[in-house]
Scaffold this active site. Sequence first.
Site, PDB file in Angstrom:
ATOM      1  N   GLY A  80       0.810  -1.439  -0.142  1.00 33.23           N
ATOM      2  CA  GLY A  80      -0.028  -0.196  -0.060  1.00 33.23           C
ATOM      3  C   GLY A  80       0.854   1.408  -0.008  1.00 33.23           C
ATOM      4  O   GLY A  80       0.164   2.494   0.365  1.00 33.23           O
ATOM      5  N   SER A  81       2.134   1.352  -0.141  1.00 29.92           N
ATOM      6  CA  SER A  81       2.971   2.527  -0.202  1.00 29.92           C
ATOM      7  C   SER A  81       2.676   3.315  -1.239  1.00 29.92           C
ATOM      8  O   SER A  81       2.449   4.572  -1.009  1.00 29.92           O
ATOM      9  CB  SER A  81       4.268   2.102  -0.129  1.00 29.92           C
ATOM     10  N   TRP A  82       2.040   2.891  -2.641  1.00 30.26           N
ATOM     11  CA  TRP A  82       1.914   3.745  -3.647  1.00 30.26           C
ATOM     12  C   TRP A  82       0.647   4.587  -3.247  1.00 30.26           C
ATOM     13  O   TRP A  82       0.356   5.604  -3.369  1.00 30.26           O
ATOM     14  CB  TRP A  82       1.601   2.999  -4.769  1.00 30.26           C
ATOM     15  N   ASP A 116      -8.166 -10.430  -8.017  1.00 30.91           N
ATOM     16  CA  ASP A 116      -7.083 -10.727  -9.098  1.00 30.91           C
ATOM     17  C   ASP A 116      -7.746  -9.940 -10.306  1.00 30.91           C
ATOM     18  O   ASP A 116      -8.623 -10.078 -10.851  1.00 30.91           O
ATOM     19  CB  ASP A 116      -7.304 -12.143  -9.460  1.00 30.91           C
ATOM     20  N   ILE A 117      -6.652  -9.123 -10.986  1.00 30.65           N
ATOM     21  CA  ILE A 117      -7.314  -8.169 -11.930  1.00 30.65           C
ATOM     22  C   ILE A 117      -7.403  -9.008 -13.077  1.00 30.65           C
ATOM     23  O   ILE A 117      -8.261  -8.176 -13.887  1.00 30.65           O
ATOM     24  CB  ILE A 117      -6.096  -6.828 -12.153  1.00 30.65           C
ATOM     25  N   LYS A 185       5.102  -1.271 -14.312  1.00 31.65           N
ATOM     26  CA  LYS A 185       6.121  -1.731 -14.226  1.00 31.65           C
ATOM     27  C   LYS A 185       6.201  -2.783 -15.189  1.00 31.65           C
ATOM     28  O   LYS A 185       5.407  -3.474 -15.199  1.00 31.65           O
ATOM     29  CB  LYS A 185       6.279  -2.087 -12.786  1.00 31.65           C
TER      30      LYS A 185
HETATM   31  C1  SAM Z   1       5.731  -4.927  -5.915  1.00 31.85           C
HETATM   32  S1  SAM Z   1       3.941  -5.159  -5.078  1.00 31.85           S
HETATM   33  C2  SAM Z   1       3.445  -3.651  -5.180  1.00 31.85           C
HETATM   34  C3  SAM Z   1       3.913  -2.647  -4.184  1.00 31.85           C
HETATM   35  C4  SAM Z   1       2.841  -1.569  -4.037  1.00 31.85           C
HETATM   36  N1  SAM Z   1       3.401  -0.609  -5.414  1.00 31.85           N
HETATM   37  C5  SAM Z   1       3.551  -0.559  -2.916  1.00 31.85           C
HETATM   38  O1  SAM Z   1       4.114   0.373  -3.048  1.00 31.85           O
HETATM   39  O2  SAM Z   1       3.262  -0.952  -1.848  1.00 31.85           O
HETATM   40  C6  SAM Z   1       3.376  -6.225  -6.523  1.00 31.85           C
HETATM   41  C7  SAM Z   1       1.889  -6.609  -6.112  1.00 31.85           C
HETATM   42  O3  SAM Z   1       1.271  -7.191  -7.315  1.00 31.85           O
HETATM   43  C8  SAM Z   1       0.378  -7.887  -7.053  1.00 31.85           C
HETATM   44  N2  SAM Z   1      -0.165  -8.831  -7.928  1.00 31.85           N
HETATM   45  C9  SAM Z   1       0.317  -9.795  -8.751  1.00 31.85           C
HETATM   46  N3  SAM Z   1      -0.229 -10.015  -9.657  1.00 31.85           N
HETATM   47  C10 SAM Z   1      -1.646  -9.666  -9.572  1.00 31.85           C
HETATM   48  C11 SAM Z   1      -3.002  -9.700 -10.116  1.00 31.85           C
HETATM   49  N4  SAM Z   1      -3.116 -10.825 -11.054  1.00 31.85           N
HETATM   50  N5  SAM Z   1      -4.064  -9.045  -9.779  1.00 31.85           N
HETATM   51  C12 SAM Z   1      -3.809  -8.101  -8.582  1.00 31.85           C
HETATM   52  N6  SAM Z   1      -2.744  -7.925  -7.900  1.00 31.85           N
HETATM   53  C13 SAM Z   1      -1.486  -8.718  -8.581  1.00 31.85           C
HETATM   54  C14 SAM Z   1       0.881  -8.750  -5.793  1.00 31.85           C
HETATM   55  O4  SAM Z   1       0.101  -9.481  -5.012  1.00 31.85           O
HETATM   56  C15 SAM Z   1       2.028  -7.967  -5.214  1.00 31.85           C
HETATM   57  O5  SAM Z   1       1.349  -7.333  -4.141  1.00 31.85           O
END
Ligand code: SAM
Length: 229
Positions: A80-82, A116-117, A185
């Site tokens: 959740g930092s973003w 899940d998106i 990303k």
């Molecule tokens: C690097 S973290 C994101 C960090 C976030 N931007 C922050 O600042 O806290 C990547 C996230 O992508 C999520 N993710 C991966 N595949 C996904 C999907 N299909 N649907 C939703 N979230 C997904 C993971 O669960 C993970 O929490």
Amino acid sequence: MFKNSSKFRYFTTECKSFSTKRAKGNLNRYIQRQSTDEFAVKAREHNYRARSAFKLMEIDEKFKFLKPESTVIDIGCAPGSWLQVVVDKCPNGEVLGVDLQNVLPIRGATIFSLSDITSLEVQQKIREHLVNRSVDVVLSDMAPNPTGDNATDHLRLIELCRTVFLLFTVENAFKVNKNGVFLCKIWDGSARSEFVRELSDRFGSVKTVKPVACRDNSAELYLFCRNFK
Ligand SMILES: C[S@@+](CC[C@H](N)C(=O)[O-])C[C@H]1O[C@@H](n2cnc3c(N)ncnc32)[C@H](O)[C@@H]1O
């Protein structure tokens, strides 16, 4: 700061005395490790849930796209930092976060946890939540679980980003405003240029950025797309 430290002087001397590529490589890696670890410390100091907050802040500092009234959707938002950065910068906007994982609440944001998106139900939930509100900024910091094979991981992440791109260009899960922004990303690899071409058909400008807070030895890059047509 570490440039003034005794460890830095030791490494510099070592490099001068051996004057080999290897020693210089070690020095660079040392500098990189020190500078990126600083972000973890800074994140704790500022109560950000992850060091990635500094990546978004740096990209926003460069392109100034998060506005007080912006409607923002942050896909892959855990921990959740973003979202913390976005709710600060967009106090009069609408902020929605989506993640596979559970995300603790953040004041000012709506969060769809355990979502899940790629699932049609989640996409429908987003459609219903936003109703007719168009989005100014789409963020995707998603990262699939790594398989250990870089080429496969690269393709899987590009595919996830493409899914998000299609949600607002084809699937109508939500609308993006004219001149809207998409920041995603990727892990760099062979499919990057093709994906950039696809993005360029719908955005006036697509730039590749690597924030300082990225771990330098990672293939992580961000594609910053603006001026949605
Ligand atoms: C690097 S973290 C994101 C960090 C976030 N931007 C922050 O600042 O806290 C990547 C996230 O992508 C999520 N993710 C991966 N595949 C996904 C999907 N299909 N649907 C939703 N979230 C997904 C993971 O669960 C993970 O929490």
